[in-house]
Design an enzyme around this catalytic site. Structure first.
Site, PDB file in Angstrom:
ATOM      1  N   HIS A   1       0.818  -1.218   0.000  1.00  0.00           N
ATOM      2  CA  HIS A   1       0.000   0.000   0.000  1.00  0.00           C
ATOM      3  C   HIS A   1       0.851   1.267   0.000  1.00  0.00           C
ATOM      4  O   HIS A   1       0.592   2.176  -0.814  1.00  0.00           O
ATOM      5  CB  HIS A   1      -0.984  -0.015   1.170  1.00  0.00           C
ATOM      6  CG  HIS A   1      -2.011  -1.112   1.062  1.00  0.00           C
ATOM      7  ND1 HIS A   1      -3.051  -1.260   1.950  1.00  0.00           N
ATOM      8  CD2 HIS A   1      -2.146  -2.127   0.162  1.00  0.00           C
ATOM      9  CE1 HIS A   1      -3.779  -2.316   1.602  1.00  0.00           C
ATOM     10  NE2 HIS A   1      -3.244  -2.854   0.532  1.00  0.00           N
TER      11      HIS A   1
ATOM     12  N   ASP B   1      -4.950  -7.727  -5.459  1.00  0.00           N
ATOM     13  CA  ASP B   1      -4.690  -6.737  -4.407  1.00  0.00           C
ATOM     14  C   ASP B   1      -3.673  -5.718  -4.885  1.00  0.00           C
ATOM     15  O   ASP B   1      -3.345  -5.651  -6.069  1.00  0.00           O
ATOM     16  CB  ASP B   1      -4.280  -7.442  -3.101  1.00  0.00           C
ATOM     17  CG  ASP B   1      -3.001  -8.246  -3.225  1.00  0.00           C
ATOM     18  OD1 ASP B   1      -2.227  -7.991  -4.174  1.00  0.00           O
ATOM     19  OD2 ASP B   1      -2.766  -9.133  -2.383  1.00  0.00           O
TER      20      ASP B   1
HETATM   21  O1  T3D Z   1       0.747 -11.917   1.825  1.00  0.00           O
HETATM   22  C1  T3D Z   1       0.656 -11.961   0.608  1.00  0.00           C
HETATM   23  O2  T3D Z   1       1.308 -12.762  -0.076  1.00  0.00           O
HETATM   24  C2  T3D Z   1      -0.272 -10.986  -0.114  1.00  0.00           C
HETATM   25  C3  T3D Z   1       0.206 -10.426  -1.354  1.00  0.00           C
HETATM   26  C4  T3D Z   1      -0.121 -10.994  -2.549  1.00  0.00           C
HETATM   27  C5  T3D Z   1       0.285 -10.354  -3.792  1.00  0.00           C
HETATM   28  C6  T3D Z   1       0.502 -11.303  -4.929  1.00  0.00           C
HETATM   29  O3  T3D Z   1       1.217 -10.883  -5.827  1.00  0.00           O
HETATM   30  S1  T3D Z   1      -0.216 -12.827  -4.955  1.00  0.00           S
HETATM   31  C7  T3D Z   1       0.337 -13.499  -6.515  1.00  0.00           C
HETATM   32  C8  T3D Z   1       1.742 -14.021  -6.437  1.00  0.00           C
HETATM   33  N1  T3D Z   1       2.264 -14.357  -7.741  1.00  0.00           N
HETATM   34  C9  T3D Z   1       1.931 -15.474  -8.383  1.00  0.00           C
HETATM   35  O4  T3D Z   1       1.114 -16.258  -7.935  1.00  0.00           O
HETATM   36  C10 T3D Z   1       2.661 -15.758  -9.675  1.00  0.00           C
HETATM   37  C11 T3D Z   1       3.494 -17.014  -9.529  1.00  0.00           C
HETATM   38  N2  T3D Z   1       4.288 -17.227 -10.723  1.00  0.00           N
HETATM   39  C12 T3D Z   1       3.792 -17.794 -11.834  1.00  0.00           C
HETATM   40  O5  T3D Z   1       2.626 -18.110 -11.928  1.00  0.00           O
HETATM   41  C13 T3D Z   1       4.763 -18.015 -12.935  1.00  0.00           C
HETATM   42  O6  T3D Z   1       6.061 -17.949 -12.437  1.00  0.00           O
HETATM   43  C14 T3D Z   1       4.616 -16.986 -14.086  1.00  0.00           C
HETATM   44  C15 T3D Z   1       3.302 -17.241 -14.855  1.00  0.00           C
HETATM   45  C16 T3D Z   1       4.651 -15.554 -13.581  1.00  0.00           C
HETATM   46  C17 T3D Z   1       5.790 -17.171 -15.093  1.00  0.00           C
HETATM   47  O7  T3D Z   1       5.870 -18.540 -15.453  1.00  0.00           O
HETATM   48  P1  T3D Z   1       7.181 -19.094 -16.176  1.00  0.00           P
HETATM   49  O8  T3D Z   1       6.895 -20.505 -16.568  1.00  0.00           O
HETATM   50  O9  T3D Z   1       7.612 -18.158 -17.236  1.00  0.00           O
HETATM   51  O10 T3D Z   1       8.347 -19.026 -15.064  1.00  0.00           O
HETATM   52  P2  T3D Z   1       8.523 -20.014 -13.821  1.00  0.00           P
HETATM   53  O11 T3D Z   1       9.398 -21.172 -14.215  1.00  0.00           O
HETATM   54  O12 T3D Z   1       7.247 -20.304 -13.174  1.00  0.00           O
HETATM   55  O13 T3D Z   1       9.356 -19.051 -12.809  1.00  0.00           O
HETATM   56  C18 T3D Z   1      10.753 -18.856 -12.939  1.00  0.00           C
HETATM   57  C19 T3D Z   1      11.325 -18.889 -11.536  1.00  0.00           C
HETATM   58  O14 T3D Z   1      10.751 -17.823 -10.784  1.00  0.00           O
HETATM   59  C20 T3D Z   1      10.974 -20.166 -10.787  1.00  0.00           C
HETATM   60  O15 T3D Z   1      12.026 -20.410  -9.893  1.00  0.00           O
HETATM   61  P3  T3D Z   1      12.968 -21.723 -10.072  1.00  0.00           P
HETATM   62  O16 T3D Z   1      12.090 -22.907 -10.054  1.00  0.00           O
HETATM   63  O17 T3D Z   1      13.632 -21.521 -11.406  1.00  0.00           O
HETATM   64  O18 T3D Z   1      13.941 -21.632  -8.922  1.00  0.00           O
HETATM   65  C21 T3D Z   1       9.745 -19.780 -10.006  1.00  0.00           C
HETATM   66  O19 T3D Z   1       9.536 -20.543  -8.858  1.00  0.00           O
HETATM   67  C22 T3D Z   1      10.111 -18.344  -9.630  1.00  0.00           C
HETATM   68  N3  T3D Z   1       8.924 -17.542  -9.344  1.00  0.00           N
HETATM   69  C23 T3D Z   1       8.046 -17.036 -10.216  1.00  0.00           C
HETATM   70  N4  T3D Z   1       7.094 -16.379  -9.570  1.00  0.00           N
HETATM   71  C24 T3D Z   1       7.381 -16.460  -8.261  1.00  0.00           C
HETATM   72  C25 T3D Z   1       8.555 -17.220  -8.104  1.00  0.00           C
HETATM   73  N5  T3D Z   1       9.070 -17.494  -6.917  1.00  0.00           N
HETATM   74  C26 T3D Z   1       8.421 -17.006  -5.831  1.00  0.00           C
HETATM   75  N6  T3D Z   1       7.293 -16.271  -5.913  1.00  0.00           N
HETATM   76  C27 T3D Z   1       6.747 -15.999  -7.093  1.00  0.00           C
HETATM   77  N7  T3D Z   1       5.652 -15.207  -7.152  1.00  0.00           N
END
Ligand code: T3D
Length: 275
Positions: free
Chosen positions: A102, A157
């Site tokens: 925020h 959010d």
């Molecule tokens: O308290 C609270 O939490 C409240 C606040 C909430 C706010 C929010 O933002 S909630 C939403 C959080 N974000 C997500 O849920 C998105 C999660 N990520 C994804 O769905 C995918 O990574 C993407 C669609 C964005 C991209 O996919 P892709 O296939 O291009 O990449 P990937 O392989 O998933 O990610 C690459 C790396 O980044 C991977 O790490 P690794 O396995 O190579 O070591 C992945 O785990 C990491 N990564 C991506 N997003 C996140 C993350 N690590 C931690 N948190 C993430 N949000």
């Protein structure tokens, strides 16, 4: 220096997760956790706050450019950093939002400077919210926007439910939020979610050109334009007209107004000081 670092700028030590370069009136801030798609940890929030404060304290800075290092812009909250180190317990969503997101959204919206956002890759979750809180958003053609919240059982959010219906209308806002589908940058531009989508190789050049241009413009008026447009959806016509009158009275006292008018009459290019 990251591939996105402003050429010729001097990086400041803010902490590793954010880079800051200041050059030619522009503060370029790069989210720098590329291995995790620049998702937000507490440390990255702190570094970003420090970078913005440093930029604000530098009187030469008249525009900010925000981007991400590597192949992503920002994947929202780091889902592995949800435990409060002080207690070892889940931090609680409300706390995380109130303590970090925020204030960031308020800061971006209230900065009396234009903030350009260069979305260089995927923006997901609160990463989209942060982009929407900036003033002019450019995106690489390969970039995408994902309201990822629903995929993990959350509501959008950090301002996404505020920004989405205002930017794209209720029908599209609901579908984006409820489905969590990936929206490509070209569609985002067509829907009015962002200002422009450009070829990947052109993104940083275009974004820097835009930020550099804004840094030479009447800064006071740019700050008041932000305020007026942000106030608009909550105001009736009479209130908004009064606000415009007050802001205009303020602008007419500025050196930049005097310079703009005299340059026009002299048929020369104005040189705005930002005052
Ligand atoms: O308290 C609270 O939490 C409240 C606040 C909430 C706010 C929010 O933002 S909630 C939403 C959080 N974000 C997500 O849920 C998105 C999660 N990520 C994804 O769905 C995918 O990574 C993407 C669609 C964005 C991209 O996919 P892709 O296939 O291009 O990449 P990937 O392989 O998933 O990610 C690459 C790396 O980044 C991977 O790490 P690794 O396995 O190579 O070591 C992945 O785990 C990491 N990564 C991506 N997003 C996140 C993350 N690590 C931690 N948190 C993430 N949000």
């Amino acid at each position: 220096m990251s591939e996105n670092q402003h050429p010729g700028s001097h990086p400041h030590g803010i902490g590793n997760s954010v880079l800051l370069g200041i050059s030619g009136g522009v503060a370029e801030i790069t989210l720098n956790r590329p291995d995790k798609l620049n998702s937000f940890t507490r440390a990255m929030h702190a570094d970003l706050r420090a970078a913005i404060s440093t930029a604000r304290a530098d009187t030469s800075v008249r525009a900010i450019l925000l981007t991400g290092a590597g192949r992503g812009f920002c994947a929202g909250q780091d889902l592995a950093d949800t435990v409060d180190p002080a207690t070892g317990k889940p931090a609680g969503v409300g706390n995380t939002l109130e303590e970090n997101y925020h204030p960031l959204v308020h800061t971006l919206q209230e900065l009396p400077l234009p903030v350009v956002c260069a979305v260089n890759g995927v923006a997901a979750g609160a990463g989209t919210s942060i982009a929407f809180a900036c003033d002019i958003v450019l995106a690489a053609r390969s970039a995408s926007f994902i309201q990822a919240f629903i995929k993990i059982g959350l509501v959008p959010d950090a301002g996404s439910t505020y920004a989405l219906p205002r930017l794209v209308g209720m029908a599209r806002a609901k579908a984006l939020a409820m489905l969590g589908d990936k929206l490509d940058a070209e569609t985002a531009e067509r829907w009015g979610l962002i200002w422009r989508c450009v070829d990947d190789v052109a993104l940083m050049g275009e974004a820097r050109k835009l930020a550099s241009h804004l840094a030479t413009q009447p800064t006071r008026a740019l700050g008041l334009i932000k305020q007026a447009l942000h106030a608009s959806p909550g105001n009736d016509l009479a209130t908004q007209l009064a606000l415009e009158r007050n802001f205009q009275a303020d602008c007419t006292q500025s050196n930049d107004f005097r310079e703009g008018v005299s340059a026009f009459l002299d048929k020369r290019k104005p040189v705005f000081s930002g005052n």
